[in-house]
Design a protein around this motif. Structure first.
Motif, PDB file in Angstrom:
ATOM      1  N   LYS A 199     -74.586 -27.133  28.654  1.00 22.81           N
ATOM      2  CA  LYS A 199     -73.874 -27.783  27.556  1.00 22.81           C
ATOM      3  C   LYS A 199     -74.525 -27.369  26.242  1.00 22.81           C
ATOM      4  O   LYS A 199     -75.602 -27.843  25.884  1.00 22.81           O
ATOM      5  CB  LYS A 199     -73.918 -29.295  27.716  1.00 22.81           C
ATOM      6  N   PRO A 200     -73.884 -26.483  25.472  1.00 17.81           N
ATOM      7  CA  PRO A 200     -74.569 -25.892  24.318  1.00 17.81           C
ATOM      8  C   PRO A 200     -74.755 -26.845  23.149  1.00 17.81           C
ATOM      9  O   PRO A 200     -75.558 -26.562  22.255  1.00 17.81           O
ATOM     10  CB  PRO A 200     -73.651 -24.730  23.929  1.00 17.81           C
ATOM     11  N   GLU A 201     -74.051 -27.977  23.144  1.00 18.70           N
ATOM     12  CA  GLU A 201     -74.182 -28.929  22.045  1.00 18.70           C
ATOM     13  C   GLU A 201     -75.386 -29.851  22.210  1.00 18.70           C
ATOM     14  O   GLU A 201     -75.758 -30.572  21.289  1.00 18.70           O
ATOM     15  CB  GLU A 201     -72.917 -29.788  21.939  1.00 18.70           C
ATOM     16  N   SER A 202     -76.003 -29.840  23.389  1.00 13.02           N
ATOM     17  CA  SER A 202     -77.031 -30.824  23.730  1.00 13.02           C
ATOM     18  C   SER A 202     -78.420 -30.215  23.770  1.00 13.02           C
ATOM     19  O   SER A 202     -78.642 -29.210  24.450  1.00 13.02           O
ATOM     20  CB  SER A 202     -76.707 -31.454  25.091  1.00 13.02           C
ATOM     21  N   SER A 203     -79.365 -30.832  23.090  1.00 14.17           N
ATOM     22  CA  SER A 203     -80.753 -30.373  23.161  1.00 14.17           C
ATOM     23  C   SER A 203     -81.357 -30.641  24.532  1.00 14.17           C
ATOM     24  O   SER A 203     -82.249 -29.925  24.977  1.00 14.17           O
ATOM     25  CB  SER A 203     -81.594 -31.061  22.084  1.00 14.17           C
ATOM     26  N   TRP A 204     -80.867 -31.655  25.224  1.00 17.63           N
ATOM     27  CA  TRP A 204     -81.370 -31.937  26.580  1.00 17.63           C
ATOM     28  C   TRP A 204     -81.052 -30.790  27.524  1.00 17.63           C
ATOM     29  O   TRP A 204     -81.827 -30.502  28.450  1.00 17.63           O
ATOM     30  CB  TRP A 204     -80.775 -33.237  27.116  1.00 17.63           C
ATOM     31  N   SER A 205     -79.921 -30.106  27.310  1.00 17.38           N
ATOM     32  CA  SER A 205     -79.569 -28.971  28.159  1.00 17.38           C
ATOM     33  C   SER A 205     -80.515 -27.796  27.942  1.00 17.38           C
ATOM     34  O   SER A 205     -80.723 -26.991  28.845  1.00 17.38           O
ATOM     35  CB  SER A 205     -78.126 -28.533  27.886  1.00 17.38           C
ATOM     36  N   VAL A 206     -81.052 -27.683  26.730  1.00 23.61           N
ATOM     37  CA  VAL A 206     -82.047 -26.647  26.472  1.00 23.61           C
ATOM     38  C   VAL A 206     -83.324 -26.931  27.251  1.00 23.61           C
ATOM     39  O   VAL A 206     -83.940 -26.046  27.848  1.00 23.61           O
ATOM     40  CB  VAL A 206     -82.343 -26.549  24.962  1.00 23.61           C
ATOM     41  N   ILE A 207     -83.711 -28.214  27.285  1.00 24.85           N
ATOM     42  CA  ILE A 207     -84.948 -28.602  27.946  1.00 24.85           C
ATOM     43  C   ILE A 207     -84.769 -28.713  29.457  1.00 24.85           C
ATOM     44  O   ILE A 207     -85.632 -28.309  30.235  1.00 24.85           O
ATOM     45  CB  ILE A 207     -85.448 -29.941  27.360  1.00 24.85           C
ATOM     46  N   PHE A 208     -83.612 -29.252  29.869  1.00 22.15           N
ATOM     47  CA  PHE A 208     -83.305 -29.438  31.290  1.00 22.15           C
ATOM     48  C   PHE A 208     -81.985 -28.719  31.587  1.00 22.15           C
ATOM     49  O   PHE A 208     -80.922 -29.331  31.534  1.00 22.15           O
ATOM     50  CB  PHE A 208     -83.186 -30.925  31.631  1.00 22.15           C
ATOM     51  N   PRO A 209     -82.028 -27.421  31.901  1.00 19.98           N
ATOM     52  CA  PRO A 209     -80.807 -26.614  31.986  1.00 19.98           C
ATOM     53  C   PRO A 209     -80.049 -26.781  33.307  1.00 19.98           C
ATOM     54  O   PRO A 209     -80.127 -25.944  34.200  1.00 19.98           O
ATOM     55  CB  PRO A 209     -81.343 -25.182  31.829  1.00 19.98           C
ATOM     56  N   PHE A 210     -79.290 -27.876  33.429  1.00 19.51           N
ATOM     57  CA  PHE A 210     -78.437 -28.069  34.592  1.00 19.51           C
ATOM     58  C   PHE A 210     -77.237 -27.129  34.498  1.00 19.51           C
ATOM     59  O   PHE A 210     -76.591 -27.026  33.456  1.00 19.51           O
ATOM     60  CB  PHE A 210     -77.970 -29.526  34.674  1.00 19.51           C
ATOM     61  N   GLN A 211     -76.919 -26.472  35.605  1.00 17.92           N
ATOM     62  CA  GLN A 211     -75.882 -25.441  35.588  1.00 17.92           C
ATOM     63  C   GLN A 211     -74.490 -26.021  35.806  1.00 17.92           C
ATOM     64  O   GLN A 211     -74.224 -26.680  36.808  1.00 17.92           O
ATOM     65  CB  GLN A 211     -76.161 -24.400  36.668  1.00 17.92           C
ATOM     66  N   HIS A 212     -73.619 -25.753  34.857  1.00 15.84           N
ATOM     67  CA  HIS A 212     -72.197 -26.030  34.965  1.00 15.84           C
ATOM     68  C   HIS A 212     -71.482 -25.043  34.052  1.00 15.84           C
ATOM     69  O   HIS A 212     -72.084 -24.462  33.151  1.00 15.84           O
ATOM     70  CB  HIS A 212     -71.853 -27.465  34.555  1.00 15.84           C
ATOM     71  N   ILE A 213     -70.202 -24.853  34.274  1.00 15.69           N
ATOM     72  CA  ILE A 213     -69.403 -24.011  33.395  1.00 15.69           C
ATOM     73  C   ILE A 213     -68.809 -24.871  32.286  1.00 15.69           C
ATOM     74  O   ILE A 213     -68.115 -25.862  32.556  1.00 15.69           O
ATOM     75  CB  ILE A 213     -68.274 -23.305  34.159  1.00 15.69           C
ATOM     76  N   TYR A 214     -69.107 -24.510  31.055  1.00 10.81           N
ATOM     77  CA  TYR A 214     -68.591 -25.193  29.870  1.00 10.81           C
ATOM     78  C   TYR A 214     -67.833 -24.196  28.998  1.00 10.81           C
ATOM     79  O   TYR A 214     -67.959 -22.978  29.169  1.00 10.81           O
ATOM     80  CB  TYR A 214     -69.724 -25.800  29.043  1.00 10.81           C
ATOM     81  N   GLY A 215     -67.104 -24.727  28.051  1.00 11.85           N
ATOM     82  CA  GLY A 215     -66.440 -23.886  27.067  1.00 11.85           C
ATOM     83  C   GLY A 215     -67.423 -23.316  26.061  1.00 11.85           C
ATOM     84  O   GLY A 215     -68.644 -23.468  26.189  1.00 11.85           O
ATOM     85  N   PRO A 216     -66.933 -22.655  25.032  1.00  7.77           N
ATOM     86  CA  PRO A 216     -67.807 -22.090  23.998  1.00  7.77           C
ATOM     87  C   PRO A 216     -68.469 -23.201  23.189  1.00  7.77           C
ATOM     88  O   PRO A 216     -67.974 -24.335  23.172  1.00  7.77           O
ATOM     89  CB  PRO A 216     -66.849 -21.280  23.132  1.00  7.77           C
ATOM     90  N   PRO A 217     -69.602 -22.912  22.534  1.00  3.82           N
ATOM     91  CA  PRO A 217     -70.243 -23.921  21.688  1.00  3.82           C
ATOM     92  C   PRO A 217     -69.256 -24.492  20.678  1.00  3.82           C
ATOM     93  O   PRO A 217     -68.739 -23.779  19.811  1.00  3.82           O
ATOM     94  CB  PRO A 217     -71.372 -23.132  21.008  1.00  3.82           C
ATOM     95  N   ALA A 218     -69.016 -25.803  20.784  1.00  2.00           N
ATOM     96  CA  ALA A 218     -67.912 -26.414  20.030  1.00  2.00           C
ATOM     97  C   ALA A 218     -68.155 -26.414  18.527  1.00  2.00           C
ATOM     98  O   ALA A 218     -67.215 -26.270  17.741  1.00  2.00           O
ATOM     99  CB  ALA A 218     -67.681 -27.840  20.531  1.00  2.00           C
ATOM    100  N   TYR A 219     -69.396 -26.558  18.118  1.00  2.00           N
ATOM    101  CA  TYR A 219     -69.696 -26.701  16.693  1.00  2.00           C
ATOM    102  C   TYR A 219     -69.414 -25.433  15.905  1.00  2.00           C
ATOM    103  O   TYR A 219     -69.268 -25.467  14.690  1.00  2.00           O
ATOM    104  CB  TYR A 219     -71.153 -27.131  16.487  1.00  2.00           C
ATOM    105  N   PHE A 220     -69.313 -24.276  16.569  1.00  2.00           N
ATOM    106  CA  PHE A 220     -69.056 -23.015  15.874  1.00  2.00           C
ATOM    107  C   PHE A 220     -67.729 -22.364  16.260  1.00  2.00           C
ATOM    108  O   PHE A 220     -67.394 -21.301  15.738  1.00  2.00           O
ATOM    109  CB  PHE A 220     -70.180 -22.010  16.166  1.00  2.00           C
ATOM    110  N   THR A 221     -66.976 -22.953  17.174  1.00  2.00           N
ATOM    111  CA  THR A 221     -65.749 -22.315  17.635  1.00  2.00           C
ATOM    112  C   THR A 221     -64.646 -22.472  16.595  1.00  2.00           C
ATOM    113  O   THR A 221     -64.342 -23.586  16.159  1.00  2.00           O
ATOM    114  CB  THR A 221     -65.312 -22.881  18.993  1.00  2.00           C
ATOM    115  N   GLU A 222     -64.030 -21.363  16.227  1.00  2.00           N
ATOM    116  CA  GLU A 222     -63.080 -21.351  15.119  1.00  2.00           C
ATOM    117  C   GLU A 222     -61.630 -21.575  15.555  1.00  2.00           C
ATOM    118  O   GLU A 222     -60.872 -22.252  14.862  1.00  2.00           O
ATOM    119  CB  GLU A 222     -63.187 -20.017  14.370  1.00  2.00           C
ATOM    120  N   ASP A 223     -61.221 -21.000  16.666  1.00  2.00           N
ATOM    121  CA  ASP A 223     -59.810 -21.014  17.065  1.00  2.00           C
ATOM    122  C   ASP A 223     -59.728 -21.418  18.537  1.00  2.00           C
ATOM    123  O   ASP A 223     -59.936 -20.600  19.439  1.00  2.00           O
ATOM    124  CB  ASP A 223     -59.206 -19.626  16.844  1.00  2.00           C
ATOM    125  N   TRP A 224     -59.408 -22.682  18.775  1.00  2.00           N
ATOM    126  CA  TRP A 224     -59.447 -23.207  20.139  1.00  2.00           C
ATOM    127  C   TRP A 224     -58.331 -22.661  21.015  1.00  2.00           C
ATOM    128  O   TRP A 224     -58.521 -22.451  22.223  1.00  2.00           O
ATOM    129  CB  TRP A 224     -59.424 -24.730  20.119  1.00  2.00           C
TER     130      TRP A 224
END
Length: 277
Positions: A199-224
């Motif tokens: 989950k690219p929006e979460s700092s916890w995912s950086v520290i505890f990288p649980f694997q799942h498929i997510y969409g693109p980083p939402a905070y920078f995505t321009e055209d959904w």
């Protein structure tokens, strides 16, 4: 909030001290990745052979990237650097690495203005939710990178210089000229930020990288809507391995199942309920 910021700051300090552990992890014999604090860099090429670097992480990481590359390839420079797009966490060290190695940098033509000083990306959107990284995203760098003397557009036929077995796939939406890399013979897919395996929006995912498929980083995505079509394109390739810009590489039935679910249910799973635009 303050506790999360302290944890994130502590994790950064840990990375600052961890220079000697900047070592690539091999995915298969000729593909490896090095996980930095915010994003991955990928090395394509077996040790003792010609190789190419994909993405360059943050500006502060050029020394660690050099260390990781030299651990794998010795002092042999790459043939080129390929950028999936020009965001600060993927192109940050491109200039110093290209100057050090004296190699060209390639990017999709639609990204050229962002890496030649002509155009800035939209600012990060802290309203998308999901965690501390989203909240901090408004302060992330978006100014154009100046790679004018070393950057080249990728060929418009999908080929990639120095990577005969690979082709690039246009996967826009996160940015206008975002690309991913694909090798058909073993269906390895290098996703950039078209999708994520944490989950690219979460700092916890950086520290505890649980694997799942997510969409693109939402905070920078321009055209959904375009991002959705890119995810459907990725799912149609049925990749065997996904190496994303954010997260640990994934393979196997769970990855393929989650990728198909994301492609089918993209609006519900990936698009934030609240966003600035």
């Amino acid at each position: 909030m303050q506790t999360l910021e302290r944890n994130y700051s502590d994790k950064w300090k840990e990375y600052e001290r961890d220079f000697d552990h900047a070592v690539a992890e091999e995915v298969i014999r000729d593909v490896a990745y090095y996980r930095t604090l915010l994003s991955n860099i990928i090395m394509i090429g077996a040790p003792n052979e010609d190789w190419v670097l994909v993405d360059t992480s943050l500006r502060q990481y050029h020394d660690r990237i050099l260390h990781a590359c030299e651990e794998r390839y010795g002092t042999k420079p790459p043939k080129a650097i390929i950028l999936t797009h020009g965001h600060f966490d993927h192109a940050g060290s491109a200039k110093k690495l290209a100057e050090h190695w004296q190699v060209p940098v390639y990017i999709h033509e639609a990204e050229m203005d962002y890496v030649t000083g002509k155009k800035a990306y939209p600012p990060g959107d802290p309203t998308v939710g999901g965690g501390l990284i989203s909240l901090l995203s408004a302060a992330f760098p978006t100014k154009p990178v100046h790679l004018e003397k070393m950057i080249k557009p990728l060929p418009n036929d999908g080929t990639i210089p120095h990577l005969k077995e690979w082709r690039y796939i246009e996967t826009p939406g996160h940015t206008p000229g975002h690309i991913s890399l694909y090798r058909e013979k073993d269906q390895i897919f290098i996703a950039g930020d078209a999708i994520s395996t944490e989950k690219p929006e979460s700092s916890w995912s950086v520290i505890f990288p649980f694997q799942h498929i997510y969409g693109p980083p939402a905070y920078f995505t321009e055209d959904w809507m375009t991002a959705e079509q890119s995810v459907k394109k990725i799912a149609a390739l049925n990749p065997s391995v996904i190496i994303a810009g954010h997260g640990i590489p994934m393979h196997g039935e769970m990855m393929q199942k989650e990728l198909k679910e994301l492609a089918t249910n993209f609006i519900d799973q990936a698009i934030p309920k609240h966003k600035r635009h």
